[in-house]
Design an enzyme around this catalytic site. Structure first.
Site, PDB file in Angstrom:
ATOM      1  N   ARG A  96     -21.273 -38.006  37.914  1.00  0.00           N
ATOM      2  CA  ARG A  96     -22.122 -37.684  39.078  1.00  0.00           C
ATOM      3  C   ARG A  96     -23.008 -38.878  39.446  1.00  0.00           C
ATOM      4  NH1 ARG A  96     -25.125 -32.250  37.902  1.00  0.00           N
ATOM      5  NH2 ARG A  96     -25.738 -32.458  40.108  1.00  0.00           N
ATOM      6  N   GLN A 121     -34.496 -29.073  44.143  1.00  0.00           N
ATOM      7  CA  GLN A 121     -33.725 -28.643  42.976  1.00  0.00           C
ATOM      8  C   GLN A 121     -32.665 -29.708  42.654  1.00  0.00           C
ATOM      9  OE1 GLN A 121     -32.871 -24.072  43.149  1.00  0.00           O
ATOM     10  NE2 GLN A 121     -32.963 -24.804  45.269  1.00  0.00           N
ATOM     11  N   VAL A 132     -30.856 -33.293  41.787  1.00  0.00           N
ATOM     12  CA  VAL A 132     -31.121 -34.382  40.844  1.00  0.00           C
ATOM     13  C   VAL A 132     -30.710 -35.737  41.440  1.00  0.00           C
ATOM     14  CG1 VAL A 132     -31.000 -32.916  38.784  1.00  0.00           C
ATOM     15  CG2 VAL A 132     -28.887 -33.934  39.682  1.00  0.00           C
ATOM     16  N   ASP A 133     -30.224 -35.698  42.703  1.00  0.00           N
ATOM     17  CA  ASP A 133     -29.869 -36.977  43.348  1.00  0.00           C
ATOM     18  C   ASP A 133     -31.136 -37.646  43.901  1.00  0.00           C
ATOM     19  OD1 ASP A 133     -28.713 -34.865  45.951  1.00  0.00           O
ATOM     20  OD2 ASP A 133     -30.377 -36.262  46.217  1.00  0.00           O
ATOM     21  N   HIS A 179     -35.761 -29.977  38.841  1.00  0.00           N
ATOM     22  CA  HIS A 179     -34.635 -29.907  37.890  1.00  0.00           C
ATOM     23  C   HIS A 179     -34.302 -31.266  37.294  1.00  0.00           C
ATOM     24  CE1 HIS A 179     -33.048 -25.888  39.749  1.00  0.00           C
ATOM     25  NE2 HIS A 179     -34.141 -25.728  39.026  1.00  0.00           N
ATOM     26  N   CYS A 239     -37.899 -40.785  20.671  1.00  0.00           N
ATOM     27  CA  CYS A 239     -39.250 -41.262  21.062  1.00  0.00           C
ATOM     28  C   CYS A 239     -39.761 -40.585  22.321  1.00  0.00           C
ATOM     29  CB  CYS A 239     -39.211 -42.784  21.266  1.00  0.00           C
ATOM     30  SG  CYS A 239     -38.286 -43.319  22.710  1.00  0.00           S
ATOM     31  N   GLU A 294     -25.230 -20.910  55.740  1.00  0.00           N
ATOM     32  CA  GLU A 294     -24.998 -19.472  55.941  1.00  0.00           C
ATOM     33  C   GLU A 294     -26.164 -18.723  55.315  1.00  0.00           C
ATOM     34  OE1 GLU A 294     -21.329 -19.256  53.815  1.00  0.00           O
ATOM     35  OE2 GLU A 294     -22.325 -19.388  51.876  1.00  0.00           O
TER      36      GLU A 294
HETATM   37  N1  APR Z   1     -26.105 -27.697  55.450  1.00  0.00           N
HETATM   38  C1  APR Z   1     -26.904 -26.692  55.014  1.00  0.00           C
HETATM   39  N2  APR Z   1     -26.598 -25.891  53.980  1.00  0.00           N
HETATM   40  C2  APR Z   1     -25.427 -26.136  53.341  1.00  0.00           C
HETATM   41  C3  APR Z   1     -24.539 -27.169  53.738  1.00  0.00           C
HETATM   42  C4  APR Z   1     -24.923 -27.967  54.841  1.00  0.00           C
HETATM   43  N3  APR Z   1     -24.154 -28.964  55.290  1.00  0.00           N
HETATM   44  N4  APR Z   1     -23.452 -27.129  52.918  1.00  0.00           N
HETATM   45  C5  APR Z   1     -23.656 -26.119  52.053  1.00  0.00           C
HETATM   46  N5  APR Z   1     -24.839 -25.515  52.303  1.00  0.00           N
HETATM   47  C6  APR Z   1     -25.452 -24.389  51.597  1.00  0.00           C
HETATM   48  C7  APR Z   1     -24.475 -23.369  51.075  1.00  0.00           C
HETATM   49  O1  APR Z   1     -24.225 -22.381  52.078  1.00  0.00           O
HETATM   50  C8  APR Z   1     -25.220 -22.781  49.874  1.00  0.00           C
HETATM   51  O2  APR Z   1     -25.976 -21.638  50.261  1.00  0.00           O
HETATM   52  O3  APR Z   1     -26.086 -24.911  50.448  1.00  0.00           O
HETATM   53  C9  APR Z   1     -26.179 -23.892  49.457  1.00  0.00           C
HETATM   54  C10 APR Z   1     -25.835 -24.504  48.111  1.00  0.00           C
HETATM   55  O4  APR Z   1     -25.989 -23.512  47.136  1.00  0.00           O
HETATM   56  P1  APR Z   1     -25.681 -23.868  45.602  1.00  0.00           P
HETATM   57  O5  APR Z   1     -24.374 -24.547  45.502  1.00  0.00           O
HETATM   58  O6  APR Z   1     -25.928 -22.619  44.807  1.00  0.00           O
HETATM   59  O7  APR Z   1     -26.791 -24.967  45.229  1.00  0.00           O
HETATM   60  P2  APR Z   1     -28.322 -24.743  44.914  1.00  0.00           P
HETATM   61  O8  APR Z   1     -28.850 -23.551  45.646  1.00  0.00           O
HETATM   62  O9  APR Z   1     -29.002 -26.030  45.117  1.00  0.00           O
HETATM   63  O10 APR Z   1     -28.298 -24.405  43.330  1.00  0.00           O
HETATM   64  C11 APR Z   1     -29.553 -24.266  42.699  1.00  0.00           C
HETATM   65  O11 APR Z   1     -28.455 -24.083  40.555  1.00  0.00           O
HETATM   66  O12 APR Z   1     -26.816 -24.770  39.144  1.00  0.00           O
HETATM   67  C12 APR Z   1     -28.141 -24.875  39.417  1.00  0.00           C
HETATM   68  O13 APR Z   1     -29.487 -26.693  38.824  1.00  0.00           O
HETATM   69  C13 APR Z   1     -28.504 -26.295  39.731  1.00  0.00           C
HETATM   70  O14 APR Z   1     -30.203 -27.069  41.254  1.00  0.00           O
HETATM   71  C14 APR Z   1     -29.076 -26.223  41.142  1.00  0.00           C
HETATM   72  C15 APR Z   1     -29.463 -24.765  41.278  1.00  0.00           C
END
Ligand code: APR
Length: 236
Positions: free
Chosen positions: A58, A90, A92-93, A108, A119, A203
Site C-alpha cells: 500500500r 480514517q 492512512v494515506d 487510524h 523503544c 451512495e
Molecule cells: N466519492 C465519494 N465516496 C466514495 C467514492 C467517491 N469517488 N468511492 C467510494 N465512495 C464511498 C463508498 O460508497 C463507501 O461508502 O466511500 C465509502 C468507503 O467505505 P469503506 O470502504 O468502508 O471505507 P471507510 O468508511 O473509510 O472504512 C473505515 O474501516 O477497515 C477500516 O481502518 C479501516 O479506516 C477504515 C475504516
C-alpha cells in the site's frame, strides 16, 4: 461567514478517485485480504511478514497516487475560510497533506510511519519494511506499521471529541459509516445540537439518515462545489 468551526471526517472514498482502494466495496481491500490476517494485533503476531508486505504494498501504491480535487478543495477551505477547519481522517494515506491540508488528524494512523515495539519511537518511512528491518534508533527488530488495527484504540480521540463539541458544521466525506468510533461522530454532534450535518458520499452510508443534508455522488465533483458554496457564504 456562516460557519466558524468546521469538522470534516473523511474515509477511503475521498481517495478512491486518486486510485486507492476502498475497503468494503466490490473488489475492495477486505475482499482481497482477511482483516484478521493483516489488520489485527493477533494477525501481526501470527505472521508479521504478511502484515509488513500488505502495508509495504500500500505504501508503494501511494507513490503513484495523487491528491484529487476533493483533497485540494479541503486544503483550499482550510486556507481561505478564516474560521477553524479541522480534518479528521480514517485514512492512512497522505493525500490530504499533499492536497494542501495541514494539521490533519489521522485517527487510524499513517501508512508512511512505523513504530518500534522496543523503544516506541515513531519513524517516517516510505519504503519497504520486514520483520528483520532494524529500528533506525535502537536497532531492535521490532518495527510495526504505525496504523490502528481492529481492537486497538484510535489516536487523538480526546482532541476529536472536543472539536465535535464545538463545531457548527460537521461534514462526513467518503465513508461507509460502518466502523466506530468514527461512525458515531454524527450522533455525537446531533446530541450537542447546534451543528449542521452533511454527508457527501458516492451512495447513502449506513448513517445517512442521521445527516440533515446528504449529497450523493463522487467526492471529486461534490466536494469542490460544496467548498465553493461555503466560501461564498451560501446557505447550507
Ligand atoms: N466519492 C465519494 N465516496 C466514495 C467514492 C467517491 N469517488 N468511492 C467510494 N465512495 C464511498 C463508498 O460508497 C463507501 O461508502 O466511500 C465509502 C468507503 O467505505 P469503506 O470502504 O468502508 O471505507 P471507510 O468508511 O473509510 O472504512 C473505515 O474501516 O477497515 C477500516 O481502518 C479501516 O479506516 C477504515 C475504516
Amino acid at each position: 461567514m456562516r460557519h466558524q468551526n468546521i469538522v470534516i471526517l473523511t474515509g477511503a472514498g475521498i481517495s478512491a478517485e486518486s486510485g486507492l482502494s476502498t475497503f468494503r466495496e466490490e473488489g475492495g481491500l477486505w475482499d482481497r485480504h482477511r482483516i484478521e490476517d493483516v489488520a489485527t494485533p493477533e494477525g501481526f503476531v501470527r505472521d508479521p511478514d504478511l502484515v509488513h508486505e500488505f502495508y509495504s504494498t500500500r505504501r508503494r501504491q501511494l507513490k503513484t497516487a495523487s491528491p484529487n480535487p476533493a483533497h485540494i478543495a479541503l486544503g483550499r477551505l482550510q486556507r481561505e475560510h478564516g474560521g477553524q477547519v479541522s480534518i479528521v481522517t480514517q485514512n492512512v494515506d497522505d493525500l490530504h497533506e499533499r492536497g494542501g491540508a495541514s494539521d490533519v488528524i489521522h485517527m487510524h494512523g499513517e501508512l508512511k510511519k512505523l513504530r518500534c515495539g522496543a523503544c516506541h519511537r515513531v519513524h517516517v518511512w516510505d519504503g519497504v519494511c520486514a520483520t528483520d528491518t532494524p529500528c533506525p534508533a535502537c536497532h531492535a527488530k521490532a518495527l510495526r506499521p504505525h496504523v490502528v488495527w481492529f481492537g486497538e484504540m484510535p489516536f487523538d480521540m480526546d482532541r476529536i471529541m472536543a472539536l465535535l463539541a464545538d463545531c457548527d458544521l460537521f461534514m462526513s466525506i467518503g465513508t461507509s459509516g460502518q466502523v466506530y468510533p468514527a461512525a458515531g461522530f454524527v450522533s455525537e454532534v446531533r446530541q450537542i445540537g447546534h451543528a449542521h450535518t452533511v454527508e457527501i458520499n458516492l451512495e447513502p452510508s449506513d448513517g445517512a439518515s442521521l445527516f440533515a443534508e446528504r449529497r450523493h455522488g463522487p467526492a471529486g465533483t461534490l466536494v469542490p462545489a460544496y467548498v465553493e458554496e461555503i466560501l461564498k457564504g451560501e446557505p447550507s
